[in-house]
Write a protein that holds these residues in place. Structure first.
Motif, PDB file in Angstrom:
ATOM      1  N   PRO A  20     -27.460   1.838  -4.226  1.00  0.00           N
ATOM      2  CA  PRO A  20     -28.656   1.671  -5.059  1.00  0.00           C
ATOM      3  C   PRO A  20     -29.521   0.522  -4.525  1.00  0.00           C
ATOM      4  CG  PRO A  20     -26.631   1.643  -6.377  1.00  0.00           C
ATOM      5  CD  PRO A  20     -26.218   1.595  -4.962  1.00  0.00           C
ATOM      6  N   LYS A  21     -30.805   0.703  -4.664  1.00  0.00           N
ATOM      7  CA  LYS A  21     -31.740  -0.337  -4.184  1.00  0.00           C
ATOM      8  C   LYS A  21     -31.735  -1.538  -5.137  1.00  0.00           C
ATOM      9  CE  LYS A  21     -34.640   1.393  -0.756  1.00  0.00           C
ATOM     10  NZ  LYS A  21     -33.479   1.899  -0.016  1.00  0.00           N
ATOM     11  N   THR A  22     -31.842  -2.720  -4.577  1.00  0.00           N
ATOM     12  CA  THR A  22     -31.974  -3.920  -5.397  1.00  0.00           C
ATOM     13  C   THR A  22     -33.284  -4.615  -5.029  1.00  0.00           C
ATOM     14  OG1 THR A  22     -30.726  -5.125  -3.731  1.00  0.00           O
ATOM     15  CG2 THR A  22     -29.487  -4.348  -5.619  1.00  0.00           C
ATOM     16  N   ALA A  23     -33.666  -5.603  -5.861  1.00  0.00           N
ATOM     17  CA  ALA A  23     -34.889  -6.360  -5.573  1.00  0.00           C
ATOM     18  C   ALA A  23     -34.753  -6.992  -4.188  1.00  0.00           C
ATOM     19  CB  ALA A  23     -35.092  -7.429  -6.632  1.00  0.00           C
ATOM     20  N   PRO A  24     -35.687  -6.721  -3.271  1.00  0.00           N
ATOM     21  CA  PRO A  24     -35.516  -7.178  -1.899  1.00  0.00           C
ATOM     22  C   PRO A  24     -35.638  -8.702  -1.725  1.00  0.00           C
ATOM     23  CG  PRO A  24     -37.594  -6.021  -2.153  1.00  0.00           C
ATOM     24  CD  PRO A  24     -36.897  -5.919  -3.463  1.00  0.00           C
ATOM     25  N   ASP A  25     -36.434  -9.343  -2.530  1.00  0.00           N
ATOM     26  CA  ASP A  25     -36.593 -10.797  -2.374  1.00  0.00           C
ATOM     27  C   ASP A  25     -36.774 -11.363  -3.779  1.00  0.00           C
ATOM     28  OD1 ASP A  25     -37.204 -13.398  -1.733  1.00  0.00           O
ATOM     29  OD2 ASP A  25     -39.133 -12.938  -0.768  1.00  0.00           O
ATOM     30  N   PRO A  26     -35.677 -11.446  -4.537  1.00  0.00           N
ATOM     31  CA  PRO A  26     -35.793 -11.681  -5.990  1.00  0.00           C
ATOM     32  C   PRO A  26     -36.383 -13.043  -6.365  1.00  0.00           C
ATOM     33  CG  PRO A  26     -33.501 -11.822  -5.290  1.00  0.00           C
ATOM     34  CD  PRO A  26     -34.281 -11.310  -4.117  1.00  0.00           C
ATOM     35  N   LEU A  27     -36.294 -14.040  -5.479  1.00  0.00           N
ATOM     36  CA  LEU A  27     -36.867 -15.349  -5.823  1.00  0.00           C
ATOM     37  C   LEU A  27     -38.189 -15.605  -5.107  1.00  0.00           C
ATOM     38  CD1 LEU A  27     -33.779 -17.780  -5.622  1.00  0.00           C
ATOM     39  CD2 LEU A  27     -34.479 -16.303  -7.490  1.00  0.00           C
ATOM     40  N   ARG A  28     -38.592 -14.666  -4.282  1.00  0.00           N
ATOM     41  CA  ARG A  28     -39.726 -14.874  -3.365  1.00  0.00           C
ATOM     42  C   ARG A  28     -39.518 -16.181  -2.612  1.00  0.00           C
ATOM     43  NH1 ARG A  28     -43.491 -14.312  -7.784  1.00  0.00           N
ATOM     44  NH2 ARG A  28     -42.804 -12.393  -8.744  1.00  0.00           N
ATOM     45  N   PHE A  29     -38.419 -16.202  -1.910  1.00  0.00           N
ATOM     46  CA  PHE A  29     -37.932 -17.417  -1.255  1.00  0.00           C
ATOM     47  C   PHE A  29     -38.605 -17.601   0.095  1.00  0.00           C
ATOM     48  CE2 PHE A  29     -35.070 -20.175   0.990  1.00  0.00           C
ATOM     49  CZ  PHE A  29     -34.425 -20.927   0.023  1.00  0.00           C
ATOM     50  N   ARG A  30     -38.897 -18.860   0.362  1.00  0.00           N
ATOM     51  CA  ARG A  30     -39.480 -19.165   1.663  1.00  0.00           C
ATOM     52  C   ARG A  30     -38.952 -20.497   2.157  1.00  0.00           C
ATOM     53  NH1 ARG A  30     -45.713 -18.834   3.462  1.00  0.00           N
ATOM     54  NH2 ARG A  30     -45.232 -19.154   5.625  1.00  0.00           N
ATOM     55  N   ASP A  31     -38.357 -20.507   3.362  1.00  0.00           N
ATOM     56  CA  ASP A  31     -38.035 -21.793   3.981  1.00  0.00           C
ATOM     57  C   ASP A  31     -38.969 -21.956   5.157  1.00  0.00           C
ATOM     58  OD1 ASP A  31     -36.294 -20.484   6.237  1.00  0.00           O
ATOM     59  OD2 ASP A  31     -35.327 -19.840   4.387  1.00  0.00           O
ATOM     60  N   LEU A  32     -38.433 -22.063   6.371  1.00  0.00           N
ATOM     61  CA  LEU A  32     -39.341 -22.149   7.509  1.00  0.00           C
ATOM     62  C   LEU A  32     -40.005 -20.796   7.738  1.00  0.00           C
ATOM     63  CD1 LEU A  32     -37.087 -24.303   9.853  1.00  0.00           C
ATOM     64  CD2 LEU A  32     -39.082 -25.051   8.531  1.00  0.00           C
ATOM     65  N   LYS A  33     -39.364 -19.786   7.171  1.00  0.00           N
ATOM     66  CA  LYS A  33     -39.854 -18.425   7.308  1.00  0.00           C
ATOM     67  C   LYS A  33     -39.693 -17.771   5.944  1.00  0.00           C
ATOM     68  CE  LYS A  33     -38.632 -16.301  11.456  1.00  0.00           C
ATOM     69  NZ  LYS A  33     -37.620 -15.553  12.211  1.00  0.00           N
ATOM     70  N   ARG A  34     -40.443 -16.706   5.721  1.00  0.00           N
ATOM     71  CA  ARG A  34     -40.252 -15.965   4.475  1.00  0.00           C
ATOM     72  C   ARG A  34     -38.917 -15.226   4.526  1.00  0.00           C
ATOM     73  NH1 ARG A  34     -44.756 -15.457   1.345  1.00  0.00           N
ATOM     74  NH2 ARG A  34     -46.689 -15.883   2.457  1.00  0.00           N
ATOM     75  N   TYR A  35     -38.218 -15.224   3.392  1.00  0.00           N
ATOM     76  CA  TYR A  35     -36.962 -14.476   3.326  1.00  0.00           C
ATOM     77  C   TYR A  35     -37.219 -12.999   3.548  1.00  0.00           C
ATOM     78  CZ  TYR A  35     -32.857 -12.300   1.074  1.00  0.00           C
ATOM     79  OH  TYR A  35     -31.776 -11.527   0.772  1.00  0.00           O
ATOM     80  N   SER A  36     -38.328 -12.510   3.008  1.00  0.00           N
ATOM     81  CA  SER A  36     -38.631 -11.084   3.178  1.00  0.00           C
ATOM     82  C   SER A  36     -38.755 -10.734   4.666  1.00  0.00           C
ATOM     83  CB  SER A  36     -39.901 -10.708   2.420  1.00  0.00           C
ATOM     84  OG  SER A  36     -40.952 -11.545   2.804  1.00  0.00           O
ATOM     85  N   GLU A  37     -39.268 -11.687   5.457  1.00  0.00           N
ATOM     86  CA  GLU A  37     -39.364 -11.429   6.904  1.00  0.00           C
ATOM     87  C   GLU A  37     -37.991 -11.454   7.556  1.00  0.00           C
ATOM     88  OE1 GLU A  37     -42.162 -14.051   8.881  1.00  0.00           O
ATOM     89  OE2 GLU A  37     -43.572 -13.681   7.233  1.00  0.00           O
ATOM     90  N   ARG A  38     -37.180 -12.430   7.147  1.00  0.00           N
ATOM     91  CA  ARG A  38     -35.822 -12.498   7.689  1.00  0.00           C
ATOM     92  C   ARG A  38     -35.067 -11.200   7.406  1.00  0.00           C
ATOM     93  NH1 ARG A  38     -33.991 -17.850   9.114  1.00  0.00           N
ATOM     94  NH2 ARG A  38     -35.276 -19.455   8.189  1.00  0.00           N
ATOM     95  N   LEU A  39     -35.299 -10.680   6.187  1.00  0.00           N
ATOM     96  CA  LEU A  39     -34.642  -9.434   5.801  1.00  0.00           C
ATOM     97  C   LEU A  39     -35.075  -8.288   6.703  1.00  0.00           C
ATOM     98  CD1 LEU A  39     -34.661  -9.072   1.906  1.00  0.00           C
ATOM     99  CD2 LEU A  39     -32.678  -8.978   3.400  1.00  0.00           C
ATOM    100  N   LYS A  40     -36.385  -8.193   6.909  1.00  0.00           N
ATOM    101  CA  LYS A  40     -36.910  -7.095   7.728  1.00  0.00           C
ATOM    102  C   LYS A  40     -36.376  -7.178   9.144  1.00  0.00           C
ATOM    103  CE  LYS A  40     -41.139  -6.096   5.273  1.00  0.00           C
ATOM    104  NZ  LYS A  40     -42.187  -7.087   4.982  1.00  0.00           N
TER     105      LYS A  40
END
Lengths: 321, 319
Positions: free
Chosen positions: A78-98
């Motif tokens: 099942p799909k889950t929220a891809p970036d539930p906190l909209r987290f960003r360090d030196l890079k966006r978490y969503s980018e790290r995920l991709k």
């Protein structure tokens, strides 16, 4: 030791060291630093033929080597929220995920499959270390929950093979709550009377080790795998002493009573098959037969005269195994 | 000696001035009393302003404030006849986790929690609230005891995290935490947890997987400390402020995310300014939570608790 390994290979090594090593042909063992030809490595299940070091392997490769004829069905998670906190360090978490998704071809760090192992239906959840260090967030929690449900549904044993640095920081508290969540997932399997076996591989640390990974009915570990709660650097900074030899390795955990066996990769499949056979096919002597009720109820029989007669004719007591 | 946090400096200065004036005011001149009154108002305004917009990093500091009430303060004020019980029956007694039986609002209960210690000696004795496996094994034993006598469990969470040491690892830190979490989820009695200071990672959730998880307004609860997160993801411990922001570790954020069940308001300027008021507020909230659980069948409680955590796969900030 033959002519090839004692003479030709060292020579090749010195030759290759000067130039860029083609990654796809030769691998360097991270433990003994010797070069391994890719076909040899593959044939040897990614275990170094020189020193026996178990290299990390991809989740899919694990499944290939465990199931009968390497045949299994992956289940869709099942799909889950891809970036539930909209987290960003030196890079966006969503980018790290991709990036991780593109690199591994996986949705997240755990895959779940079912198939036959020694003819028996088994569910396996395997971690992909290449996917953000195998870290556990919502999606990995979802994978464990799905694996547990599938095992219960199929009446099948569950095998979980972690390879994970721990919780996924970028999902904050939502990764932390996966610890209780995955604990429930595997306990549902145990409560259904099914075996839950963990195969601890390199590494199993942090929030993963401190939840489902340490709750197996039986715990196996791969040789040399780092298994523990706190990271070695953190411990070193706290105690300011040299860590003991082999600290947090599979063999160390074995010596400290934390795992049942240290199993080389080549023996893993047959070990699992034997364990499931022993736990699930108990044989005629192991069949559980209910005792006649009055045999258990001794005080009541003494207190109420004639209770024995009221209970009806006693059935013969089966011999105990 | 009162302890002021960096961002409290203007408050500290004003309060210092008031102290000075009070000393001068021995001759009873009215103008000084008036001045003190005015300054007092100003300080209150300043505290309100400061504390109404604390950043997550400032909140982290408040959560770790040395004068913040700890487990033993809560027990002393909220629990009658507290009888501490010691040991994990396997290896030792870990004072980083304190637990026992006592009466809370007239009802017997098992009460347990991390204790950080109040002074240097106490902090050393309690290992700064960082438990070893024995602490979690003791917690587990006490939770089982609660179940045997159908007592509710109340836990107070306040730890930087589980102790990262060679001995702790050798004796199975990971397993001890895992089993403690497992036991939290198994017991067939009401279980309420209050995060009163720092909820540090696995060492916190080990005694916080409860029916109701309450959290003080300025407490934090996180998968990793902001410093630890910064040194891994930013590769620099100096970025703790950014990490604290990103981790969403404040009570308000966690409530929004659905990871906790309620936030308990703190007195103006934080629990360290008025410990008794803070403790009483937590007591009220605990009682309110327990009241709704006492009449529920143990099996139902357990099933609902498990459902609650199983459902935590669909959480996240919406939109």
């Amino acid at each position: 030791m033959n002519w090839l390994t004692s003479f030709v290979r060292p020579k090749i090594q010195t030759l290759l060291r000067k130039r860029e090593v083609p990654e796809n042909l030769w691998h360097k063992c991270p433990a003994c630093e010797q070069m391994i030809f890719h076909r040899d490595l593959e044939k040897n299940l990614c275990v170094c033929p020189h020193c026996g070091h178990h290299l990390r392997i991809a989740a899919a490769r694990r499944l290939d080597m465990l199931f009968d004829d390497g045949a299994y069905q992956k289940i869709e998670l099942p799909k889950t929220a891809p970036d539930p906190l909209r987290f960003r360090d030196l890079k966006r978490y969503s980018e790290r995920l991709k990036e991780a998704q593109a690199r591994t071809g996986l949705q997240d760090a755990a895959i779940v499959a079912h198939g036959r192992m020694g003819g028996r239906q088994v569910v396996v959840a395997a971690f992909e270390f290449e996917f953000l260090g195998g870290s556990m967030g919502l999606a990995v929690g979802e994978a464990l929950v799905a694996a547990g449900r599938l095992a219960v549904l199929q009446g099948a044993p569950l095998v979980v093979i972690p390879s994970s640095g721990g919780a996924r920081m970028q999902e904050g508290i939502l990764s932390l709550v996966q610890m209780p969540r995955t604990t429930i997932a595997v306990n549902q399997v145990k409560e259904a009377g099914l075996p839950y076996v963990v195969v601890l591989t390199d590494p199993t640390t942090g929030g993963v080790s401190a939840s489902f990974a340490m709750l197996g009915d039986i715990a196996l570990a791969e040789p040399g795998a780092v298994i523990g709660f706190a990271g070695q650097r953190v411990i070193q900074e706290t105690i300011r002493e040299k860590l003991p030899e082999g600290f947090q390795r599979a063999e160390y955990l074995y010596e400290h009573g934390m795992v049942d066996m240290v199993v080389p990769r080549g023996k893993l499949r047959e070990t699992l098959i034997r364990i499931f056979s022993l736990l699930c096919d108990r044989g005629p002597a192991g069949e559980v037969v209910a005792l006649p009720r009055h045999d258990l109820d001794i005080p009541a029989r003494e207190a109420v005269p004639g209770a024995e007669a009221a209970a009806g004719p006693a059935s013969p007591t089966p011999p105990l195994p | 000696m009162r302890h002021f946090l960096d961002f409290e400096k203007p408050i500290a200065e004003l309060e210092g001035k008031i102290e000075e004036l009070r000393h001068l005011g021995d001759d009873g001149r009215l103008s000084i009393a008036e001045e003190v009154g005015k300054l007092q108002e100003k300080v209150t305004r300043l505290i309100r302003q400061t504390y109404s917009r604390l950043t997550p990093w400032q909140r982290t500091q408040v959560a770790r404030h040395p004068d913040r009430p700890h487990f033993s303060h809560y027990v002393a004020r909220l629990v009658e006849g507290f009888t501490p019980l010691a040991g994990d029956r396997a290896f030792g007694e870990d004072r980083a986790v304190v637990g026992g039986i006592g009466r809370f609002r007239g009802h017997s209960a098992v009460i347990l929690g991390h204790e950080k210690g109040a002074d240097t000696e106490g902090r050393l004795r309690h290992n700064f609230g960082m438990a070893r496996p024995e602490g979690y094994r003791k917690a587990r034993r006490l939770m089982r005891l609660a179940e045997r006598f159908r007592l509710p469990v109340i836990s107070f969470v306040d730890t930087p995290g589980a102790y990262p040491g060679v001995d702790a690892e050798a004796r199975g830190q990971a397993e001890a935490i895992a089993r403690s979490i497992e036991t939290c989820l198994e017991i067939r009695v009401p279980f309420v947890a209050a995060i009163i200071g720092e909820g540090g990672s696995g060492g916190a959730v080990a005694i916080a997987a409860a029916d109701r998880v309450l959290m003080l307004e300025h407490a934090i609860y996180s998968v990793i400390s902001p410093e630890g997160c910064a040194s891994i993801l930013w590769r620099s411990g100096d970025k703790a402020e950014e990490a604290a922001e990103a981790l969403k570790l404040t009570a308000a954020d966690l409530e929004r995310l659905g990871a906790i069940d309620g936030v308990v308001k703190e007195p103006l300027g934080g629990a360290h300014r008025e410990p008794e008021a803070a403790i009483d507020a937590v007591g009220e909230a605990l009682e309110a939570a327990l009241a709704g659980l006492r009449a529920v069948d143990g099996g139902v409680l357990r099933a609902q608790r498990r459902d609650k955590y199983l459902r935590m796969g669909s959480l996240g900030l919406s939109g």
